[in-house]
Design an enzyme around this catalytic site. Sequence first.
Site, PDB file in Angstrom:
ATOM      1  N   HIS A  91     -26.700  35.340 -14.339  1.00 17.62           N
ATOM      2  CA  HIS A  91     -26.398  33.918 -14.536  1.00 17.62           C
ATOM      3  C   HIS A  91     -25.328  33.753 -15.627  1.00 17.62           C
ATOM      4  O   HIS A  91     -25.528  33.036 -16.604  1.00 17.62           O
ATOM      5  CB  HIS A  91     -27.664  33.126 -14.905  1.00 17.62           C
ATOM      6  CG  HIS A  91     -27.509  31.647 -14.646  1.00 17.62           C
ATOM      7  ND1 HIS A  91     -28.541  30.838 -14.255  1.00 17.62           N
ATOM      8  CD2 HIS A  91     -26.420  30.828 -14.720  1.00 17.62           C
ATOM      9  CE1 HIS A  91     -28.111  29.593 -14.116  1.00 17.62           C
ATOM     10  NE2 HIS A  91     -26.816  29.571 -14.385  1.00 17.62           N
ATOM     11  N   LEU A 124     -18.563  20.932  -1.949  1.00 20.58           N
ATOM     12  CA  LEU A 124     -17.177  20.803  -2.413  1.00 20.58           C
ATOM     13  C   LEU A 124     -17.109  19.868  -3.630  1.00 20.58           C
ATOM     14  O   LEU A 124     -16.467  18.827  -3.595  1.00 20.58           O
ATOM     15  CB  LEU A 124     -16.281  20.291  -1.272  1.00 20.58           C
ATOM     16  CG  LEU A 124     -14.781  20.384  -1.554  1.00 20.58           C
ATOM     17  CD1 LEU A 124     -14.288  21.821  -1.436  1.00 20.58           C
ATOM     18  CD2 LEU A 124     -13.989  19.472  -0.619  1.00 20.58           C
ATOM     19  N   ARG A 128     -27.394  28.016  -7.600  1.00 17.44           N
ATOM     20  CA  ARG A 128     -28.725  28.125  -8.191  1.00 17.44           C
ATOM     21  C   ARG A 128     -29.518  29.126  -7.358  1.00 17.44           C
ATOM     22  O   ARG A 128     -29.367  29.183  -6.130  1.00 17.44           O
ATOM     23  CB  ARG A 128     -29.449  26.765  -8.189  1.00 17.44           C
ATOM     24  CG  ARG A 128     -29.084  25.886  -9.367  1.00 17.44           C
ATOM     25  CD  ARG A 128     -29.607  26.461 -10.698  1.00 17.44           C
ATOM     26  NE  ARG A 128     -29.244  25.662 -11.863  1.00 17.44           N
ATOM     27  CZ  ARG A 128     -28.127  25.809 -12.570  1.00 17.44           C
ATOM     28  NH1 ARG A 128     -27.235  26.720 -12.221  1.00 17.44           N
ATOM     29  NH2 ARG A 128     -27.887  25.056 -13.624  1.00 17.44           N
ATOM     30  N   CYS A 137     -23.378  24.323  -4.114  1.00 15.55           N
ATOM     31  CA  CYS A 137     -24.131  23.058  -4.091  1.00 15.55           C
ATOM     32  C   CYS A 137     -25.193  23.077  -5.187  1.00 15.55           C
ATOM     33  O   CYS A 137     -25.557  24.142  -5.685  1.00 15.55           O
ATOM     34  CB  CYS A 137     -24.774  22.866  -2.721  1.00 15.55           C
ATOM     35  SG  CYS A 137     -25.743  24.294  -2.210  1.00 15.55           S
ATOM     36  N   ASP A 139     -25.268  35.757  -8.611  1.00 13.52           N
ATOM     37  CA  ASP A 139     -25.255  35.546 -10.066  1.00 13.52           C
ATOM     38  C   ASP A 139     -26.527  34.848 -10.544  1.00 13.52           C
ATOM     39  O   ASP A 139     -26.851  34.915 -11.726  1.00 13.52           O
ATOM     40  CB  ASP A 139     -24.036  34.681 -10.439  1.00 13.52           C
ATOM     41  CG  ASP A 139     -23.971  34.389 -11.934  1.00 13.52           C
ATOM     42  OD1 ASP A 139     -23.988  35.368 -12.715  1.00 13.52           O
ATOM     43  OD2 ASP A 139     -23.917  33.207 -12.320  1.00 13.52           O
ATOM     44  N   ASP A 146     -19.991  19.816   3.220  1.00 13.02           N
ATOM     45  CA  ASP A 146     -20.527  18.965   2.158  1.00 13.02           C
ATOM     46  C   ASP A 146     -20.705  17.569   2.745  1.00 13.02           C
ATOM     47  O   ASP A 146     -19.761  16.787   2.820  1.00 13.02           O
ATOM     48  CB  ASP A 146     -19.568  18.926   0.957  1.00 13.02           C
ATOM     49  CG  ASP A 146     -20.170  18.191  -0.245  1.00 13.02           C
ATOM     50  OD1 ASP A 146     -21.033  17.310  -0.050  1.00 13.02           O
ATOM     51  OD2 ASP A 146     -19.772  18.505  -1.385  1.00 13.02           O
ATOM     52  N   LEU A 200     -29.135  22.603  -6.664  1.00 16.33           N
ATOM     53  CA  LEU A 200     -30.463  22.862  -6.112  1.00 16.33           C
ATOM     54  C   LEU A 200     -31.165  21.524  -5.909  1.00 16.33           C
ATOM     55  O   LEU A 200     -31.405  20.785  -6.865  1.00 16.33           O
ATOM     56  CB  LEU A 200     -31.284  23.736  -7.066  1.00 16.33           C
ATOM     57  CG  LEU A 200     -32.738  23.974  -6.633  1.00 16.33           C
ATOM     58  CD1 LEU A 200     -32.798  24.705  -5.300  1.00 16.33           C
ATOM     59  CD2 LEU A 200     -33.498  24.752  -7.697  1.00 16.33           C
ATOM     60  N   THR A 208     -23.164  31.605  -6.726  1.00 15.44           N
ATOM     61  CA  THR A 208     -23.096  31.305  -8.165  1.00 15.44           C
ATOM     62  C   THR A 208     -23.687  29.922  -8.421  1.00 15.44           C
ATOM     63  O   THR A 208     -23.432  29.334  -9.472  1.00 15.44           O
ATOM     64  CB  THR A 208     -21.640  31.334  -8.690  1.00 15.44           C
ATOM     65  OG1 THR A 208     -20.881  30.372  -7.944  1.00 15.44           O
ATOM     66  CG2 THR A 208     -21.014  32.706  -8.582  1.00 15.44           C
ATOM     67  N   GLU A 219     -35.416  33.987 -13.464  1.00  7.92           N
ATOM     68  CA  GLU A 219     -34.497  34.707 -14.351  1.00  7.92           C
ATOM     69  C   GLU A 219     -35.144  34.892 -15.725  1.00  7.92           C
ATOM     70  O   GLU A 219     -35.537  33.881 -16.326  1.00  7.92           O
ATOM     71  CB  GLU A 219     -33.191  33.925 -14.507  1.00  7.92           C
ATOM     72  CG  GLU A 219     -32.392  33.827 -13.220  1.00  7.92           C
ATOM     73  CD  GLU A 219     -31.235  32.822 -13.295  1.00  7.92           C
ATOM     74  OE1 GLU A 219     -31.108  32.130 -14.324  1.00  7.92           O
ATOM     75  OE2 GLU A 219     -30.483  32.723 -12.318  1.00  7.92           O
TER      76      GLU A 219
END
Length: 332
Positions: A295, A154, A238, A209, A262, A176, A211, A236, A267
């Site tokens: 991403h 959060l 990591r 959150c 995402d 969180d 990574l 969305t 990547e």
Amino acid sequence: MKKVVVTGAELGDLVDERGILAGVAEVVPMHAHNEDQLDERVLADADALMIFQTMRISEKTLRRLPKCRLIVRCGVGFDNVDYALARTLNIDVANVPDYGTEEVADSAIGLMLSLTRGINLLNLRLRDAATPWVYTHPAPLHRLRGRQYSVVGLGCIGTSAAMRAKALGMDVAFYDPYKADGFDKALGIRRVESLAELFATSFVVSMHCPLTVETRGMINATTLAQFARGSYLVNTSRGAVVDTSAIPDALASRHLAGAAIDVLEKEPPDANDPLLKAWRDPSHAAYERLILTAHCAFYSEEGLADMHRKGAEACRRALTGQTPRNIVNAAV
Ligand code: NAI
């Protein structure tokens, strides 16, 4: 004159950087796709370094920055910089935490709506002229009002996503462990003490959150099994927060009704990545029930401009002796 080295694959004209740093530092562009392409002679002269999403800064670069006092990661996630080592070398690492807060939250909600309202599935299926033009393809769909929208992390983006989900009438919960008590009350949402409890009652789980060692692989085959049957996952944050190899089976069994990803650990992904293969296979459930994006949740022209402008402002503050902001390795 001090030097601020700005490095990345596509740097643009750096007009904002030059304007903001006028009279304080020369702006030195260094075109590079990766750390191996960084020019040692230019680094040796840098008083500050601005980097973007794809540039990794490891020990070998940090040890080539004798004058540098600040590295600005022009973006939110700073897992690509060895910020702990930077601290021992007396280099501050700062991020630009707010350039894309709203865009990522909008994207997370957009992805959630594309899945839960059947938009992605209908858009794919109706393209075939033989498909009946009826509303029932994504059945069963469920009313969002009252269903649990769960935020993991959060922070700025998680809070923005929570507020948007609240506006849709969803029952917003979050996990969180680092968020002080009170935010739940201020925002009118519920704290849940454990991930297992959160997952079991969620309709949508949205990952926000960073990574870290704790969050790497947080969503995997074991934790996906804790999700309620027929729920949705949106990531969305990591890539490595989710073990995406577990997603195809969860979609095929309909344990997950849909997923939107995402960000990936690698990547761009390899062509034989299990997630990619399932997504490209018309006979796999992932073909219709998985949304992949590149991403790009953060992307807007305004956000990109903010990244450059705010990165340069951070350098200006550091080089003119003002109190630095958004230092992410102060206490490492
Ligand atoms: P933030 O730092 O404001 O919030 C992160 C929140 O995660 C904090 O409240 C923190 O306490 C919480 N957290 C840390 N460890 C946790 C754990 N083990 N379990 C649950 N929560 C935990 O960061 P912000 O701006 O909200 O961004 C979140 C993440 O989104 C970033 O770390 C970044 O990786 C990702 N991001 C992705 C973008 C994209 O284009 N897809 C663009 C920008 C950020």
